[in-house]
Design a protein around this motif. Structure first.
Motif, PDB file in Angstrom:
ATOM      1  N   ASP A   6       0.802  -1.231   0.000  1.00 23.37           N
ATOM      2  CA  ASP A   6       0.000   0.000   0.000  1.00 23.37           C
ATOM      3  C   ASP A   6       0.833   1.278   0.000  1.00 23.37           C
ATOM      4  OD1 ASP A   6      -2.609  -0.797  -0.250  1.00 23.37           O
ATOM      5  OD2 ASP A   6      -2.889  -1.162   1.891  1.00 23.37           O
ATOM      6  N   THR A   7       2.141   1.164  -0.084  1.00 23.26           N
ATOM      7  CA  THR A   7       2.964   2.374  -0.030  1.00 23.26           C
ATOM      8  C   THR A   7       2.775   3.264  -1.264  1.00 23.26           C
ATOM      9  OG1 THR A   7       4.807   1.093  -0.946  1.00 23.26           O
ATOM     10  CG2 THR A   7       4.714   1.320   1.459  1.00 23.26           C
ATOM     11  N   VAL A   8       2.514   2.654  -2.417  1.00 18.46           N
ATOM     12  CA  VAL A   8       2.242   3.411  -3.645  1.00 18.46           C
ATOM     13  C   VAL A   8       0.908   2.939  -4.192  1.00 18.46           C
ATOM     14  CG1 VAL A   8       3.038   4.038  -5.942  1.00 18.46           C
ATOM     15  CG2 VAL A   8       4.705   3.573  -4.139  1.00 18.46           C
ATOM     16  N   ARG A   9       0.021   3.904  -4.524  1.00 26.77           N
ATOM     17  CA  ARG A   9      -1.328   3.537  -4.946  1.00 26.77           C
ATOM     18  C   ARG A   9      -1.708   4.151  -6.283  1.00 26.77           C
ATOM     19  NH1 ARG A   9      -5.839   3.160  -0.298  1.00 26.77           N
ATOM     20  NH2 ARG A   9      -4.767   1.755   1.146  1.00 26.77           N
ATOM     21  N   LEU A  10      -2.594   3.447  -6.992  1.00 27.40           N
ATOM     22  CA  LEU A  10      -3.293   3.986  -8.147  1.00 27.40           C
ATOM     23  C   LEU A  10      -4.738   4.147  -7.712  1.00 27.40           C
ATOM     24  CD1 LEU A  10      -3.545   4.786 -11.132  1.00 27.40           C
ATOM     25  CD2 LEU A  10      -3.907   2.363 -11.674  1.00 27.40           C
ATOM     26  N   ASP A  11      -5.148   5.389  -7.489  1.00 30.33           N
ATOM     27  CA  ASP A  11      -6.435   5.677  -6.871  1.00 30.33           C
ATOM     28  C   ASP A  11      -6.469   5.009  -5.489  1.00 30.33           C
ATOM     29  OD1 ASP A  11      -9.022   6.888  -6.898  1.00 30.33           O
ATOM     30  OD2 ASP A  11      -9.901   4.932  -7.310  1.00 30.33           O
ATOM     31  N   THR A  12      -7.401   4.082  -5.234  1.00 33.14           N
ATOM     32  CA  THR A  12      -7.495   3.429  -3.922  1.00 33.14           C
ATOM     33  C   THR A  12      -6.801   2.081  -3.882  1.00 33.14           C
ATOM     34  OG1 THR A  12      -9.606   2.412  -4.524  1.00 33.14           O
ATOM     35  CG2 THR A  12      -9.692   4.566  -3.460  1.00 33.14           C
ATOM     36  N   VAL A  13      -6.175   1.674  -4.979  1.00 34.79           N
ATOM     37  CA  VAL A  13      -5.586   0.340  -5.087  1.00 34.79           C
ATOM     38  C   VAL A  13      -4.072   0.451  -5.117  1.00 34.79           C
ATOM     39  CG1 VAL A  13      -5.491  -1.771  -6.468  1.00 34.79           C
ATOM     40  CG2 VAL A  13      -7.609  -0.434  -6.375  1.00 34.79           C
ATOM     41  N   SER A  14      -3.404  -0.420  -4.366  1.00 34.67           N
ATOM     42  CA  SER A  14      -1.946  -0.403  -4.370  1.00 34.67           C
ATOM     43  C   SER A  14      -1.440  -0.647  -5.786  1.00 34.67           C
ATOM     44  CB  SER A  14      -1.395  -1.466  -3.421  1.00 34.67           C
ATOM     45  OG  SER A  14      -1.654  -2.765  -3.908  1.00 34.67           O
ATOM     46  N   LEU A  15      -0.354   0.010  -6.152  1.00 33.48           N
ATOM     47  CA  LEU A  15       0.148  -0.051  -7.527  1.00 33.48           C
ATOM     48  C   LEU A  15       0.478  -1.474  -7.977  1.00 33.48           C
ATOM     49  CD1 LEU A  15       0.876   1.525 -10.038  1.00 33.48           C
ATOM     50  CD2 LEU A  15       3.183   1.854  -9.096  1.00 33.48           C
ATOM     51  N   PRO A  16       1.122  -2.312  -7.141  1.00 37.94           N
ATOM     52  CA  PRO A  16       1.387  -3.683  -7.605  1.00 37.94           C
ATOM     53  C   PRO A  16       0.111  -4.453  -7.964  1.00 37.94           C
ATOM     54  CG  PRO A  16       2.724  -3.183  -5.682  1.00 37.94           C
ATOM     55  CD  PRO A  16       1.754  -2.053  -5.842  1.00 37.94           C
TER      56      PRO A  16
END
Length: 377
Positions: A47-57
Motif C-alpha cells: 500500500d505504499t504506492v497507490r493507483l487511486d485506492t488500489v496499491s500499484l502492484p
C-alpha cells in the motif's frame, strides 16, 4: 472432425491452461497464503504506492489481466447489429436485466447473513461475459459471428451501465428491502471510477492495439500470430493478483473454508438457471441452434476479471467482495464444460435438423491460445 460424446472429448479440446485453470488458481491461493505467513507486513508494503485506492502492484495485475481479453474483442462487428435486431435485443435483456436480477436474488437467498460475499456475487452478476464465451461457444458449435458481436456489445454496455447498475443493486434496492447499506457507503462514482480505470483503460488500449496492428500487419496476422502469444499472458495477471490478494487475507480463508463453499453454491445455481432459461427462450423465439448456443453461453458466462477489479477498487483487496470474485473462476470452468455437454445433448433432441456437431477445421486437434476470462481468438 465430428464431436464425440466421450466424457473427456470436450476437455481434450481445451488447452492445458484452460483445462487446469482451477488448479492454477488453487496453487496461486496456496502461494499467497504462504507469502502472507512468511511476510506479515506484506500488505502494508503493497500500500505504499497507490493507483487511486488500489496499491500499484495490485493495479498492475488488474490492468494486465483485462488487457489481453479486450485486445481480442472484434469491435467492428458491432456494425452488424441492425441485421439481427430481435436476436440482439433478446441478448441485451438476458444479460442486463435477467442476469443481474437472478444473481441478486440468489445472493440474498444463499447469503442473507454474509453481506460482503453477497455484494461480491452481485458484482459478478453485473460483469457480463466478454470473451471466455468464445471458447465455450466454439466447443458447443454455436455461431462464431453472433458470439463475436455479443462480446463487442457487452464490452460497450459494461462501460456505460456497470456503475449505474452496481450502485442500484448494492445500495438502492437493498435499501428498499430494509437492509442496512450505510456501512458500505457505495457511491455510483466509486464504482464508475474503478470501471473507468480497470475496464476503460485496457479497453482503449486493446482497441488501439487491434486497430493499429491490423492496419500494419493485417487481420490474419493479428488473429493467428499476435493473439495466440498475447492471450495466455492474461493468466499471469490473474494469478499474480490472486497471489497478492491471498497473501493479505489468506489467514481468514484458512479459518473459514465453509465460506468458500457457501459462495460457490449460488454460482452453480446461477450458471444452470441462466443457461437453461436462455436456451429454451431462444428456441421458443425461433432461433437456430447456432444462435441459441451463442445467446445461452453469453448469458451464462461472467467477466470475473472485471468483478475482481471493481471489488478490489471499491471495497479493498482483503475484502469479502474480492474473495467472492476469486471464487468465481474456480466454479466457472467446470460448470461451463458441463454446459457444453448439455448444449450438444439438447441439440440432438431439440434441433434434429442441425446435424452432427462439427468442430471448425482450424481448431481440429488443438485449442486456440487461451487464458482466463477468455483470452482466446
Amino acid at each position: 472432425m465430428t464431436a464425440t460424446t466421450a466424457p473427456d472429448s470436450i476437455v481434450k479440446k481445451l488447452s492445458v491452461i484452460d483445462r487446469f485453470l482451477p488448479v492454477w488458481i488453487f496453487a496461486a491461493m496456496g502461494l499467497g497464503i504462504g507469502l502472507g505467513r512468511a511476510f506479515p507486513d506484506l500488505g502494508a508494503r503493497l500500500d505504499t504506492v497507490r493507483l487511486d485506492t488500489v496499491s500499484l502492484p495490485i493495479a498492475i495485475g488488474l490492468l494486465w489481466m483485462m488487457y489481453p481479453v479486450l485486445a481480442k474483442v472484434r469491435y467492428g462487428e458491432l456494425g452488424r447489429l441492425r441485421a439481427r435486431g430481435k436476436l440482439f435485443t433478446t441478448s441485451l435483456v438476458l444479460n442486463w436485466v435477467v442476469g443481474p436480477v437472478l444473481m441478486f436474488a440468489l445472493a440474498w437467498l444463499f447469503l442473507p447473513d454474509l453481506p460482503h460475499y453477497r455484494n461480491g456475487l452481485v458484482l459478478i452478476g453485473l460483469a457480463r461475459c466478454i470473451a471466455m464465451v468464445l471458447i465455450w461457444n466454439m466447443l458447443a458449435c454455436g455461431s462464431n459471428e453472433v458470439a463475436a458481436v455479443l462480446v463487442a456489445l457487452n464490452s460497450v454496455f459494461q462501460i456505460l451501465f456497470y456503475s449505474v447498475l452496481g450502485w442500484l443493486f448494492l445500495t438502492v434496492i437493498p435499501g428498499w428491502l430494509g437492509a442496512d447499506v450505510a456501512a458500505f457507503d457505495v457511491s455510483m462514482w466509486s464504482i464508475a471510477k474503478s470501471v473507468l480505470i480497470f475496464l476503460g483503460v485496457p479497453l482503449v488500449a486493446g482497441a488501439l492495439t487491434r486497430i493499429g496492428l491490423t492496419r500494419l500487419k493485417g487481420e490474419a496476422w493479428y488473429e493467428q500470430r499476435f493473439l495466440p502469444r498475447l492471450g495466455p499472458t492474461a493468466l499471469i495477471g490473474l494469478l499474480y493478483t490472486i497471489v497478492l490478494m491471498f497473501a493479505m487475507q489468506g489467514e481468514k480463508i484458512t479459518r473459514l473454508p465453509l465460506d468458500v463453499v457457501r459462495i460457490s453454491l449460488p454460482l452453480v445455481v446461477y450458471f444452470a438457471i441462466m443457461f437453461t432459461s436462455a436456451f429454451f427462450l431462444s428456441r421458443k423465439l425461433g432461433f437456430s441452434y447456432e444462435e441459441t448456443a451463442s445467446l445461452s453461453f453469453t448469458a451464462a458466462g461472467n467477466n470475473f476479471e472485471l468483478a475482481i477489479a471493481v471489488a478490489v477498487g471499491v471495497f479493498g483487496m482483503a475484502s469479502g467482495e474480492a474473495l467472492a470474485g476469486v471464487v468465481g473462476p474456480l466454479i466457472e470452468v467446470p460448470a461451463l464444460i458441463a454446459l457444453v455437454y448439455l448444449s450438444l445433448w439438447l441439440r440432438r433432441r431439440l434441433f434434429p435438423g442441425a446435424g452432427e456437431a462439427v468442430l471448425p477445421r482450424r481448431f481440429e486437434g488443438k485449442t486456440p491460445a487461451s487464458g482466463p476470462g477468455g483470452a482466446h481468438p
